[in-house]
Design an enzyme around this catalytic site. Structure first.
Site, PDB file in Angstrom:
ATOM      1  CB  THR A  27      -0.645   0.118   1.809  1.00  0.00           C
ATOM      2  OG1 THR A  27      -0.268   0.527   2.647  1.00  0.00           O
ATOM      3  CG2 THR A  27      -1.681  -1.230   1.556  1.00  0.00           C
ATOM      4  CB  ALA A  58       1.948  -0.080   6.319  1.00  0.00           C
ATOM      5  CB  VAL A  85       8.339   0.403   7.509  1.00  0.00           C
ATOM      6  CG1 VAL A  85       7.926   2.015   7.776  1.00  0.00           C
ATOM      7  CG2 VAL A  85       7.320  -0.175   8.795  1.00  0.00           C
ATOM      8  CE  LYS A  86       5.720   1.010  -0.193  1.00  0.00           C
ATOM      9  NZ  LYS A  86       4.370   1.022  -1.666  1.00  0.00           N
ATOM     10  CB  ILE A  87      12.001   4.498   4.433  1.00  0.00           C
ATOM     11  CG1 ILE A  87      11.230   3.474   5.518  1.00  0.00           C
ATOM     12  CG2 ILE A  87      12.049   5.785   4.772  1.00  0.00           C
ATOM     13  CD1 ILE A  87      10.319   4.468   6.661  1.00  0.00           C
TER      14      ILE A  87
END
Ligand code: G3P
Length: 232
Positions: A27, A58, A85-87
């Site tokens: 997402t 996310a 975790v998308k950074i």
């Protein structure tokens, strides 16, 4: 190639993961916004749908490292162990990825438009990097070529980071990267359906059904024919 659904519509996620060998869901804030629902509720529902073992991606929202790290903690608390975790692969993001790696939090360097962004995110400790194939194409560059370059750079430098190709508009882009050995792709539902949407295949399958019915005196399937319950 790992395959992810790049969507937050829970009806679509259920439908696609019932059919295809899907490894999880990715997402981003825009995808979550498109559902018109509370992002936290949507993410919780996706986690329930996927079960505890498949990955959910996310994104951290802040653009400063401290805020990204804070969001990463909150996201992992919400979604459990199998969470990435998308950074964003920007300077503040590299700083956040390095700290999160020390804490054992898994990350994906996202919003990647160039090989050096990917390389730096990988060196900082990201488990995945996500080049945006179609968006790169739309800038007049070569999205698949850039993604393959990233893949080769990571291999040549012995980085354990995987390439998660993202932002596709058609199945040909995905096929090109699958053939090049890219480890993972995330696709919108329409692109996934497009992998096997082929009129010639549908016609061939229907021909087999018709031929069997003719040969078996009207029986629709092997099970009925064997049990004697088909027409004769
Ligand atoms: O996962 C990143 C991706 O969602 C971006 O896709 O279609 O907005 O270019 P798109």
């Amino acid at each position: 190639m790992e395959l992810y659904i790049d969507d937050a519509n829970t009806k679509e996620i259920r439908r696609l993961s019932d059919i295809y060998p899907v490894d999880g869901v990715t997402t981003n804030p825009s995808i979550l916004a498109r559902t018109g629902r509370n992002p936290v509720e949507v993410l919780k529902e996706i986690r329930t749908l996927l079960g505890p073992d498949r990955l959910i991606f996310a994104q951290a929202i802040p653009t400063d490292a401290e805020g990204m790290i804070r969001d990463a903690h909150a996201i992992c608390t919400l979604l459990g162990e199998q969470t990435i975790v998308k950074i964003p692969a920007i300077p503040e993001g590299f700083q956040a990825i390095r700290q999160l790696k020390k804490e054992g939090i898994r990350t994906c360097g996202t919003v990647v438009y160039s090989p050096m962004q990917a390389y730096l995110a990988a060196r900082a400790g990201a488990e995945y990097v996500a080049p945006y194939v179609n968006r790169i194409d739309n800038l007049g560059y070569d999205g698949c070529g850039t993604t393959i370059t990233i893949h080769n750079i990571l291999k040549q430098h012995g980085c354990p980071c995987k390439v998660l190709a993202a932002s596709f508009k058609n199945s040909q882009q995905v096929l090109t990267l699958c053939a090049a050995g890219i480890q993972a792709a995330t696709c919108a539902p329409s692109v996934i359906d497009g992998f096997v949407n082929n009129a010639a295949v549908k016609e061939a399958v229907q021909d087999f059904v018709n031929d069997f019915r003719n040969a078996a005196g009207g029986s629709e399937n092997m099970a009925d024919l064997l049990s004697g319950s088909g027409e004769s």
